[in-house]
Motif scaffolding. Structure first.
Motif, mmCIF file in Angstrom:
data_model
loop_
_atom_site.group_PDB
_atom_site.id
_atom_site.type_symbol
_atom_site.label_atom_id
_atom_site.label_comp_id
_atom_site.label_asym_id
_atom_site.label_seq_id
_atom_site.Cartn_x
_atom_site.Cartn_y
_atom_site.Cartn_z
ATOM 1 N N GLN A 222 0.850 -1.189 0.000
ATOM 2 C CA GLN A 222 0.000 0.000 0.000
ATOM 3 C C GLN A 222 0.890 1.245 0.000
ATOM 4 N N VAL A 223 0.259 2.414 -0.086
ATOM 5 C CA VAL A 223 1.047 3.653 -0.070
ATOM 6 C C VAL A 223 1.957 3.664 1.157
ATOM 7 N N GLY A 224 3.195 4.112 0.939
ATOM 8 C CA GLY A 224 4.182 4.137 2.006
ATOM 9 C C GLY A 224 5.064 2.912 2.052
ATOM 10 N N ASP A 225 4.636 1.813 1.385
ATOM 11 C CA ASP A 225 5.421 0.587 1.357
ATOM 12 C C ASP A 225 6.445 0.619 0.227
ATOM 13 N N SER A 226 7.364 -0.346 0.268
ATOM 14 C CA SER A 226 8.334 -0.551 -0.804
ATOM 15 C C SER A 226 8.200 -1.975 -1.329
ATOM 16 N N VAL A 227 8.336 -2.135 -2.652
ATOM 17 C CA VAL A 227 8.332 -3.459 -3.276
ATOM 18 C C VAL A 227 9.473 -3.520 -4.282
ATOM 19 N N LYS A 228 9.886 -4.733 -4.613
ATOM 20 C CA LYS A 228 10.946 -4.899 -5.593
ATOM 21 C C LYS A 228 10.360 -4.985 -6.990
#
Length: 325
Positions: A222-228
């Motif tokens: 979600q907003v605020g998260d990080s993904v690869k």
């Protein structure tokens, strides 16, 4: 811990500075507006000695440090300096903001490109957690705030965007309270969890508490998260109450990866787009004025906010980013 969405106003004034409502009256108005939390930020005055609940309403301690060079909101902790403050130089601001950070406060620069009372020092020289991109009802100065914020994101600066009504009083029966509203995706409606989520960019800013809402995701992120970044990664966007004529845009960095103009009012709108680059994704909804309002608006803006008379496409709602590593 499962997160939930909480609605709040981050920038409010009472009779203790230059507002017209008492603290109690302001709290009641925020409760009637359907908010979950509010932050009272009187100018150079600490109206809330300690955060508390009034019913289910969380009232967070705050203060707007106010000097000619600029305005800065301090949330969650008492400013560890007693007024009157020396706020004339860059060094004055650096000193007081450092003390606030050490005390554990969350710090947000207010309306940095306001044509009446912007931030006139080097914005990148201070430890801001947030930037007030959207201040009061929509006007052209907010688009300058938005553009600066996006430039920071493109530099990799994880500064979170918020909105605040900067409420002092109502004008012409306009419901200016909670215009805009900051929706925060937090672990709970407590001061620590709300402020932590705002610092982490877990927020969406909307026109009012009950207007169009946006939910941006990438898988479980979600907003605020990080993904690869990886093959098949998509930006997924759900919008509640999309209005006819409003434009939806999803960005991967500065590139548009999805765009459409709503042909009708839509209760639930869903779209997706492939993510191509590392950096971030974000989404916004913009709208155009009618031809009559385009002629009238510059006159209104010049009178009330000393704007430049431009009539850009204005924001109706926008998200903080999801970071793509």
């Amino acid at each position: 811990m499962e997160r939930k969405w909480y609605k709040g106003d981050t920038h409010l004034h009472t009779v203790n500075s230059d507002g017209v409502l008492t603290k109690g009256q302001l709290v009641e108005q925020c409760k009637k507006s359907g908010l979950d939390f509010m932050i009272i930020t009187d100018h150079n005055f600490n109206s809330v000695k300690e955060s508390y609940y009034d019913g289910n309403m969380l009232v967070i301690q705050g203060q707007e440090i106010t000097g000619e060079p600029g305005h800065v909101n301090i949330w969650g902790k008492k400013v560890p300096v007693d007024p009157p403050y020396a706020l004339n130089t860059a060094e004055d601001y650096a000193d007081i903001l450092e003390k606030c950070h050490k005390a554990g406060a969350t710090i947000s620069v207010n309306h940095p490109f306001c044509s009446q009372c912007g931030f006139h020092l080097d914005l990148e020289a201070y430890p801001f957690d947030c930037v007030e991109v959207w201040n009061t009802i929509q006007h052209s100065d907010n688009m300058k705030n938005r553009d600066w914020w996006v430039k920071q994101l493109l530099k990799g600066n994880h500064i979170a965007a918020v909105g605040g009504s900067d409420f002092h009083k109502s004008y012409f029966n306009l419901p200016l309270l909670a215009m805009p509203t900051t929706h925060v995706y937090a672990k709970s409606n407590t001061q620590n969890d709300i402020l932590e989520a705002m610092r982490e960019g877990r927020s969406v800013i909307t026109n009012t508490p009950d207007s169009t809402m946006m939910y941006l995701s990438c898988g479980n992120a979600q907003v605020g998260d990080s993904v690869k970044l990886g093959e098949g990664k998509q930006a997924e966007l759900k919008i509640n109450n999309l209005k006819r004529g409003h434009k939806v845009t999803v960005y991967n960095n500065e590139k548009v990866i999805y765009e459409t103009v709503a042909k009708r009012n839509t209760k639930v709108f869903v779209c997706s787009a492939d993510i191509k680059e590392k950096g971030f994704i974000r989404a916004e909804i913009t709208f155009k004025f009618s031809p009559m309002m385009k002629k009238l608006y510059p006159v209104i803006e010049k009178k009330f906010v000393n704007g430049d008379g431009s009539v850009p496409d204005f924001i109706w709602a926008f998200t903080n980013p999801i970071w793509i590593e």
